[in-house]
Design a protein around this motif. Structure first.
Motif, PDB file in Angstrom:
ATOM      1  N   ALA A 109       5.753  -4.832  13.097  1.00  0.00           N
ATOM      2  CA  ALA A 109       4.847  -3.678  13.082  1.00  0.00           C
ATOM      3  C   ALA A 109       4.294  -3.431  11.682  1.00  0.00           C
ATOM      4  CB  ALA A 109       5.573  -2.432  13.595  1.00  0.00           C
ATOM      5  N   TRP A 110       5.147  -3.578  10.662  1.00  0.00           N
ATOM      6  CA  TRP A 110       4.681  -3.360   9.295  1.00  0.00           C
ATOM      7  C   TRP A 110       3.816  -4.517   8.813  1.00  0.00           C
ATOM      8  CZ3 TRP A 110       4.595   0.943   6.505  1.00  0.00           C
ATOM      9  CH2 TRP A 110       5.403   2.005   6.927  1.00  0.00           C
ATOM     10  N   LEU A 111       4.059  -5.712   9.299  1.00  0.00           N
ATOM     11  CA  LEU A 111       3.180  -6.826   8.957  1.00  0.00           C
ATOM     12  C   LEU A 111       1.795  -6.623   9.573  1.00  0.00           C
ATOM     13  CD1 LEU A 111       5.601  -9.870   9.259  1.00  0.00           C
ATOM     14  CD2 LEU A 111       4.646  -8.876   7.168  1.00  0.00           C
ATOM     15  N   ALA A 112       1.758  -6.014  10.752  1.00  0.00           N
ATOM     16  CA  ALA A 112       0.458  -5.677  11.345  1.00  0.00           C
ATOM     17  C   ALA A 112      -0.261  -4.646  10.487  1.00  0.00           C
ATOM     18  CB  ALA A 112       0.659  -5.156  12.774  1.00  0.00           C
ATOM     19  N   ALA A 113       0.495  -3.711   9.892  1.00  0.00           N
ATOM     20  CA  ALA A 113      -0.103  -2.742   8.967  1.00  0.00           C
ATOM     21  C   ALA A 113      -0.656  -3.455   7.739  1.00  0.00           C
ATOM     22  CB  ALA A 113       0.933  -1.697   8.563  1.00  0.00           C
ATOM     23  N   ALA A 114       0.079  -4.448   7.251  1.00  0.00           N
ATOM     24  CA  ALA A 114      -0.408  -5.228   6.109  1.00  0.00           C
ATOM     25  C   ALA A 114      -1.685  -5.977   6.461  1.00  0.00           C
ATOM     26  CB  ALA A 114       0.666  -6.201   5.645  1.00  0.00           C
ATOM     27  N   ASP A 115      -1.779  -6.461   7.696  1.00  0.00           N
ATOM     28  CA  ASP A 115      -3.011  -7.118   8.144  1.00  0.00           C
ATOM     29  C   ASP A 115      -4.189  -6.148   8.100  1.00  0.00           C
ATOM     30  OD1 ASP A 115      -1.750  -9.544   8.616  1.00  0.00           O
ATOM     31  OD2 ASP A 115      -1.340  -9.084  10.725  1.00  0.00           O
ATOM     32  N   GLU A 116      -3.960  -4.911   8.537  1.00  0.00           N
ATOM     33  CA  GLU A 116      -5.017  -3.892   8.486  1.00  0.00           C
ATOM     34  C   GLU A 116      -5.436  -3.629   7.041  1.00  0.00           C
ATOM     35  OE1 GLU A 116      -6.649  -2.461  10.861  1.00  0.00           O
ATOM     36  OE2 GLU A 116      -5.474  -2.866  12.666  1.00  0.00           O
ATOM     37  N   ALA A 117      -4.451  -3.567   6.151  1.00  0.00           N
ATOM     38  CA  ALA A 117      -4.744  -3.338   4.736  1.00  0.00           C
ATOM     39  C   ALA A 117      -5.565  -4.488   4.163  1.00  0.00           C
ATOM     40  CB  ALA A 117      -3.448  -3.166   3.949  1.00  0.00           C
ATOM     41  N   ALA A 118      -5.194  -5.718   4.513  1.00  0.00           N
ATOM     42  CA  ALA A 118      -5.920  -6.873   3.996  1.00  0.00           C
ATOM     43  C   ALA A 118      -7.361  -6.888   4.499  1.00  0.00           C
ATOM     44  CB  ALA A 118      -5.207  -8.162   4.397  1.00  0.00           C
ATOM     45  N   ALA A 119      -7.558  -6.565   5.776  1.00  0.00           N
ATOM     46  CA  ALA A 119      -8.910  -6.561   6.337  1.00  0.00           C
ATOM     47  C   ALA A 119      -9.801  -5.532   5.653  1.00  0.00           C
ATOM     48  CB  ALA A 119      -8.844  -6.292   7.837  1.00  0.00           C
ATOM     49  N   ALA A 120      -9.186  -4.436   5.186  1.00  0.00           N
ATOM     50  CA  ALA A 120      -9.945  -3.370   4.530  1.00  0.00           C
ATOM     51  C   ALA A 120      -9.969  -3.511   3.014  1.00  0.00           C
ATOM     52  CB  ALA A 120      -9.355  -2.013   4.911  1.00  0.00           C
ATOM     53  N   GLU A 121      -9.393  -4.598   2.494  1.00  0.00           N
ATOM     54  CA  GLU A 121      -9.322  -4.855   1.051  1.00  0.00           C
ATOM     55  C   GLU A 121      -8.624  -3.713   0.308  1.00  0.00           C
ATOM     56  OE1 GLU A 121     -13.312  -5.766  -0.229  1.00  0.00           O
ATOM     57  OE2 GLU A 121     -13.188  -7.799   0.569  1.00  0.00           O
ATOM     58  N   LEU A 122      -7.533  -3.254   0.914  1.00  0.00           N
ATOM     59  CA  LEU A 122      -6.666  -2.291   0.249  1.00  0.00           C
ATOM     60  C   LEU A 122      -5.617  -3.066  -0.542  1.00  0.00           C
ATOM     61  CD1 LEU A 122      -6.055   0.216   3.209  1.00  0.00           C
ATOM     62  CD2 LEU A 122      -7.907   0.226   1.531  1.00  0.00           C
ATOM     63  N   ALA A 123      -4.692  -2.349  -1.146  1.00  0.00           N
ATOM     64  CA  ALA A 123      -3.532  -2.935  -1.807  1.00  0.00           C
ATOM     65  C   ALA A 123      -2.293  -2.265  -1.211  1.00  0.00           C
ATOM     66  CB  ALA A 123      -3.613  -2.729  -3.317  1.00  0.00           C
TER      67      ALA A 123
ATOM     68  N   PRO B 230       5.471   6.251  10.564  1.00  0.00           N
ATOM     69  CA  PRO B 230       6.245   5.015  10.429  1.00  0.00           C
ATOM     70  C   PRO B 230       6.616   4.381  11.764  1.00  0.00           C
ATOM     71  CG  PRO B 230       7.588   6.940   9.878  1.00  0.00           C
ATOM     72  CD  PRO B 230       6.178   7.430  10.025  1.00  0.00           C
ATOM     73  N   GLY B 231       6.484   5.155  12.865  1.00  0.00           N
ATOM     74  CA  GLY B 231       6.745   4.590  14.183  1.00  0.00           C
ATOM     75  C   GLY B 231       5.629   3.682  14.652  1.00  0.00           C
ATOM     76  N   ASP B 232       4.429   3.853  14.116  1.00  0.00           N
ATOM     77  CA  ASP B 232       3.285   3.022  14.474  1.00  0.00           C
ATOM     78  C   ASP B 232       2.476   2.749  13.209  1.00  0.00           C
ATOM     79  OD1 ASP B 232       1.246   1.657  15.675  1.00  0.00           O
ATOM     80  OD2 ASP B 232       0.485   3.347  16.864  1.00  0.00           O
ATOM     81  N   PRO B 233       3.042   1.975  12.294  1.00  0.00           N
ATOM     82  CA  PRO B 233       2.392   1.799  10.992  1.00  0.00           C
ATOM     83  C   PRO B 233       1.043   1.109  11.071  1.00  0.00           C
ATOM     84  CG  PRO B 233       4.254   0.297  11.225  1.00  0.00           C
ATOM     85  CD  PRO B 233       4.325   1.246  12.370  1.00  0.00           C
ATOM     86  N   ALA B 234       0.847   0.227  12.049  1.00  0.00           N
ATOM     87  CA  ALA B 234      -0.438  -0.469  12.139  1.00  0.00           C
ATOM     88  C   ALA B 234      -1.563   0.518  12.443  1.00  0.00           C
ATOM     89  CB  ALA B 234      -0.376  -1.553  13.203  1.00  0.00           C
ATOM     90  N   SER B 235      -1.313   1.455  13.360  1.00  0.00           N
ATOM     91  CA  SER B 235      -2.333   2.460  13.672  1.00  0.00           C
ATOM     92  C   SER B 235      -2.574   3.362  12.478  1.00  0.00           C
ATOM     93  CB  SER B 235      -1.908   3.294  14.889  1.00  0.00           C
ATOM     94  OG  SER B 235      -1.859   2.486  16.049  1.00  0.00           O
ATOM     95  N   ALA B 236      -1.498   3.735  11.773  1.00  0.00           N
ATOM     96  CA  ALA B 236      -1.644   4.563  10.578  1.00  0.00           C
ATOM     97  C   ALA B 236      -2.459   3.826   9.517  1.00  0.00           C
ATOM     98  CB  ALA B 236      -0.269   4.935  10.033  1.00  0.00           C
ATOM     99  N   ALA B 237      -2.180   2.544   9.336  1.00  0.00           N
ATOM    100  CA  ALA B 237      -2.929   1.753   8.369  1.00  0.00           C
ATOM    101  C   ALA B 237      -4.397   1.634   8.769  1.00  0.00           C
ATOM    102  CB  ALA B 237      -2.308   0.368   8.225  1.00  0.00           C
ATOM    103  N   ALA B 238      -4.652   1.511  10.078  1.00  0.00           N
ATOM    104  CA  ALA B 238      -6.036   1.434  10.548  1.00  0.00           C
ATOM    105  C   ALA B 238      -6.785   2.722  10.240  1.00  0.00           C
ATOM    106  CB  ALA B 238      -6.061   1.139  12.042  1.00  0.00           C
ATOM    107  N   ARG B 239      -6.103   3.865  10.354  1.00  0.00           N
ATOM    108  CA  ARG B 239      -6.748   5.140  10.018  1.00  0.00           C
ATOM    109  C   ARG B 239      -7.056   5.219   8.524  1.00  0.00           C
ATOM    110  NH1 ARG B 239      -3.021   6.831  13.987  1.00  0.00           N
ATOM    111  NH2 ARG B 239      -1.462   7.512  12.445  1.00  0.00           N
ATOM    112  N   VAL B 240      -6.128   4.744   7.705  1.00  0.00           N
ATOM    113  CA  VAL B 240      -6.378   4.718   6.258  1.00  0.00           C
ATOM    114  C   VAL B 240      -7.552   3.786   5.954  1.00  0.00           C
ATOM    115  CG1 VAL B 240      -5.438   4.103   4.001  1.00  0.00           C
ATOM    116  CG2 VAL B 240      -4.000   5.299   5.665  1.00  0.00           C
TER     117      VAL B 240
END
Length: 244
Positions: free
Chosen positions: A148-162, A103-113
């Protein structure tokens, strides 16, 4: 002569059809008994059952929609996909939820997912996850979206996650719903109460452009997770009838 109706003249009581706005809106997160036959919830207001990966041995005979929650990060996605690929149960899995481990770096975590999702979706993968299985990134650690969490949402959108969104705080949830719709990200909800969940679907309809069209809003606001499926299904029945 008796006025009692003849059995042949008796009819079943009329049951109103379930409004598409509420059909399957609840995800049943009840406990799964070990090594037991687990039956789907009978209410039409209840859709998928939610289970942790360690619940799966008790669900091998389950034949209804199933959402599997993964709490060990992106690396667990490949392991679970490989395990499910060997079981008929995969046919009934409709979603996998992945918790953000950093949760300290959600964008990187989202990118890994996202990278893990791409790997298991690859047609050349040894054990491919079917496209019909939705992948949800759980952002419920953030009551309201931060940069930071909006950046994670951007990663999710780029990968077509939900997304899985927190439902406890109306203001925070509205900001999250607005962010999800802006990125055309479907989402489910967890936390809060059934009243909060009903309000969230109405908020989604309003932000999407038609506050009255709750059925259309379900394209985005897919479901809410509950441990009180009986009570909350009864509440939705009252909502549909205009009594709640």
């Amino acid at each position: 002569m008796s006025d009692a109706p003849h059995p042949a003249d008796s009819v079943d009581p009329v049951v109103d059809p379930v409004d598409p706005a509420w059909a399957g809106f609840l995800e049943h997160d009840g406990l799964v008994p070990d090594r037991a036959t687990c039956e789907p919830h009978p209410s039409p207001f209840v859709g998928a059952r939610v289970a942790a990966e360690n619940d799966l041995p008790a669900l091998l005979g389950y034949r209804a929609p199933l959402r599997v929650e993964l709490d060990r990060g992106a690396g667990q996605l490949a392991v679970t996909t490989r395990s499910l690929a060997r079981q008929p149960l995969l046919e009934h899995v409709v979603a996998l939820g992945v918790t953000v481990r950093d949760p300290g770096d959600p964008a990187s975590a989202a990118a890994r997912v996202a990278a893990a999702a791409h790997a298991v979706r690859d047609p050349g993968a040894e054990h491919q996850l079917p496209e019909r299985v939705a992948l949800f990134l759980d952002v419920t650690a953030a009551p309201a979206p931060t940069p930071a969490w909006l950046a994670a949402a951007d990663e999710a959108a780029a990968a077509e996650l939900a997304l899985t969104l927190p439902c406890e705080d109306p203001a925070g949830l509205e900001a999250w719903v607005d962010a999800a719709l802006d990125r055309e990200l479907p989402f489910t909800l967890r936390g809060g109460t059934i009243t909060d969940a009903v309000a969230a679907l109405r908020t989604t309809a309003r932000l999407w452009g038609d506050a009255e069209d709750l059925a259309a809003a379900r394209r985005w606001c897919r479901a809410w997770r509950t441990r009180r499926a009986d009570d909350d299904a009864a509440h939705l029945q009252r909502v549909q009838a205009g009594d709640a």
